[in-house]
Motif scaffolding. Structure first.
Motif, PDB file in Angstrom:
ATOM      1  N   UNK A   1      -4.881   6.934   3.639  1.00  0.00           N
ATOM      2  CA  UNK A   1      -4.736   5.824   2.702  1.00  0.00           C
ATOM      3  C   UNK A   1      -4.815   6.355   1.273  1.00  0.00           C
ATOM      4  N   UNK A   2      -3.930   5.846   0.403  1.00  0.00           N
ATOM      5  CA  UNK A   2      -3.932   6.269  -0.989  1.00  0.00           C
ATOM      6  C   UNK A   2      -4.338   5.122  -1.912  1.00  0.00           C
ATOM      7  N   UNK A   3      -3.604   4.016  -1.830  1.00  0.00           N
ATOM      8  CA  UNK A   3      -3.866   2.898  -2.738  1.00  0.00           C
ATOM      9  C   UNK A   3      -3.274   1.633  -2.149  1.00  0.00           C
ATOM     10  N   UNK A   4      -3.831   0.494  -2.545  1.00  0.00           N
ATOM     11  CA  UNK A   4      -3.327  -0.791  -2.077  1.00  0.00           C
ATOM     12  C   UNK A   4      -3.482  -1.835  -3.166  1.00  0.00           C
ATOM     13  N   UNK A   5      -2.595  -2.814  -3.115  1.00  0.00           N
ATOM     14  CA  UNK A   5      -2.688  -3.971  -4.008  1.00  0.00           C
ATOM     15  C   UNK A   5      -2.507  -5.211  -3.151  1.00  0.00           C
TER      16      UNK A   5
ATOM     17  N   UNK B   1       0.832  -1.199   0.000  1.00  0.00           N
ATOM     18  CA  UNK B   1       0.000   0.000   0.000  1.00  0.00           C
ATOM     19  C   UNK B   1       0.866   1.247   0.000  1.00  0.00           C
ATOM     20  N   UNK B   2       0.225   2.329  -0.377  1.00  0.00           N
ATOM     21  CA  UNK B   2       0.801   3.659  -0.241  1.00  0.00           C
ATOM     22  C   UNK B   2      -0.135   4.486   0.635  1.00  0.00           C
ATOM     23  N   UNK B   3       0.456   5.195   1.571  1.00  0.00           N
ATOM     24  CA  UNK B   3      -0.240   6.164   2.401  1.00  0.00           C
ATOM     25  C   UNK B   3       0.459   7.508   2.209  1.00  0.00           C
TER      26      UNK B   3
END
Length: 123
Positions: free
Chosen positions: A46-50, A34-36
């Protein structure tokens, strides 16, 4: 596990950046990533997650503009950021969750964090 984030910078609104998160000590191919981001005066966001099975999830504020991905051969995660806005200005952190459960938006789920890379978008 060590995570090295890079790719931040100062850009004008509308520009693009690609953030990278290189991992050492563990393969990312079976982890949730993830990116925070953290902006001055605001809480971590929270920005994005895979997921480990390559499902993706995005914050509404970045949906359609940002893309999270991974390159297993390079053991690196990416965040492609297009059409950047001044409100995207923040320090961006990558994070790794090694569990089998995907709790994408929850910072406490992540076991390892990168050092952060600054993204500044001018208007």
């Amino acid at each position: 596990v060590q995570l090295q984030a890079s790719g931040g910078g100062l850009v004008q609104a509308g520009a693009s950046l690609r953030l990278s998160c290189a991992a050492s000590g563990r393969t990312l191919s079976t982890a949730n990533l993830a990116w925070f981001r953290l902006a001055p005066g605001k809480e971590r966001e929270f920005v994005a997650a895979i997921s480990r099975t390559d499902s993706t999830l995005y914050a509404d504020s970045v949906k359609g503009r940002f893309t999270i991905s991974r390159d297993n051969a390079k053991n690196t995660a990416y965040l492609q950021m297009n059409s950047l806005k001044p409100e995207d200005t923040a320090v961006y952190y990558c994070a790794v969750d090694v569990s089998i459960y995907w709790r994408a938006r929850y910072p406490g789920a992540y076991d390892y964090w990168g050092q952060g890379t600054q993204v500044t978008v001018s208007s």
